[in-house]
Write a protein that holds these residues in place. Sequence first.
Motif, mmCIF file in Angstrom:
data_model
loop_
_atom_site.group_PDB
_atom_site.id
_atom_site.type_symbol
_atom_site.label_atom_id
_atom_site.label_comp_id
_atom_site.label_asym_id
_atom_site.label_seq_id
_atom_site.Cartn_x
_atom_site.Cartn_y
_atom_site.Cartn_z
ATOM 1 N N UNK A 24 0.830 -1.200 0.000
ATOM 2 C CA UNK A 24 0.000 0.000 0.000
ATOM 3 C C UNK A 24 0.861 1.246 0.000
ATOM 4 N N UNK A 25 0.219 2.394 -0.001
ATOM 5 C CA UNK A 25 0.937 3.665 -0.086
ATOM 6 C C UNK A 25 1.927 3.832 1.063
ATOM 7 N N UNK A 26 3.094 4.422 0.765
ATOM 8 C CA UNK A 26 4.133 4.605 1.771
ATOM 9 C C UNK A 26 3.712 5.595 2.856
ATOM 10 N N UNK A 137 -9.594 -1.525 -0.824
ATOM 11 C CA UNK A 137 -9.621 -0.148 -0.343
ATOM 12 C C UNK A 137 -9.753 -0.200 1.173
ATOM 13 N N UNK A 138 -8.893 0.525 1.879
ATOM 14 C CA UNK A 138 -8.852 0.440 3.338
ATOM 15 C C UNK A 138 -8.594 1.833 3.895
ATOM 16 N N UNK A 139 -9.545 2.358 4.670
ATOM 17 C CA UNK A 139 -9.342 3.665 5.278
ATOM 18 C C UNK A 139 -9.775 3.680 6.735
ATOM 19 N N UNK A 148 -5.966 6.840 4.371
ATOM 20 C CA UNK A 148 -5.800 5.459 3.948
ATOM 21 C C UNK A 148 -4.856 4.736 4.901
ATOM 22 N N UNK A 149 -5.068 3.448 5.078
ATOM 23 C CA UNK A 149 -4.260 2.636 5.983
ATOM 24 C C UNK A 149 -3.134 1.982 5.194
ATOM 25 N N UNK A 150 -1.920 2.175 5.647
ATOM 26 C CA UNK A 150 -0.747 1.635 4.972
ATOM 27 C C UNK A 150 -0.508 0.180 5.363
ATOM 28 N N UNK A 204 -2.734 -0.196 -4.558
ATOM 29 C CA UNK A 204 -2.554 0.542 -3.311
ATOM 30 C C UNK A 204 -3.889 0.722 -2.597
ATOM 31 N N UNK A 205 -3.825 1.013 -1.310
ATOM 32 C CA UNK A 205 -5.044 1.124 -0.510
ATOM 33 C C UNK A 205 -5.857 2.364 -0.840
#
Length: 270
Positions: A24-26, A137-139, A148-150, A204-205
């Motif tokens: 996921x996103x850094x 998708x995770x937030x 967003x959750x990494x 990515x999330x």
Amino acid sequence: MKPNLKQWLSVLCLGMTGVSATAWADVGTPVDCGTVECEAIREMRSIYAAEYGYFATYDVFTLNLASAGFAPAACPNGSRAPVPGAGWVSGCNFSYKVTGITPHPSPGFTAVAQGVAGTASAGITLQIGTHPVSGRLFWLERQGVRRYVDSAECQSPQSFTCEAQLREARLNMGYIHVVEQSYFAERDQYSTNLPLIGFVPEGCSNGTRAAVPDASWVAGCRFIYKVTLNGTTGFTATAKAVTGATEGSILTITESGRTVITPSYPAWCQ
């Protein structure tokens, strides 16, 4: 569902129960594993794995978390958060529910976690589910602020090293090897069409994917993937990092399972 796709999904879920298969996103710094948010983040990942485990068996997602095998942990003293209503399952500080599922031809689900008023989890809501672009998708939202959750959150600080960021490619290359061998067992040949044989890596999330140079590549979050054939009885799969601290790193795996990693990042990021 095709048998080889079910096999890939079962491997995917096994990977999720340990280290997250997803990239996921850094984020810049490790998140304290002891925070109340981490309880919900870990349990939401468990819901995602449980739903895909159920899907691999029954070809549908389910609203019944218990039937999917999801059982969140209680507090150390045995207490649990109050259940808000029907369909909810409670852990220590949060309650969880699958709020919606969609059937074929575009199966998916959405699950939420809700904190408890008057406790440290008050005002915290999380949502996880399938996404048509990235796969997941995770937030998390706290007091009206959503992010967003990494993938590295609520794991050890070592999750933020470059070596750990290769995790996305390491796991996905293993999945490619599984589905290629399954396809070969059925068709007596390997394939360069990864989506056809059941490999669609998660993005990515935040709902995005890495950019690909042409249609022969398949995009994940930090990495893109491609398979070339070595005659009629062999293949080489390649994963290339196109974003993040590991940009330029390349991993390959052959039909024999031999993996080669060519890192492209400074020594201090080991």
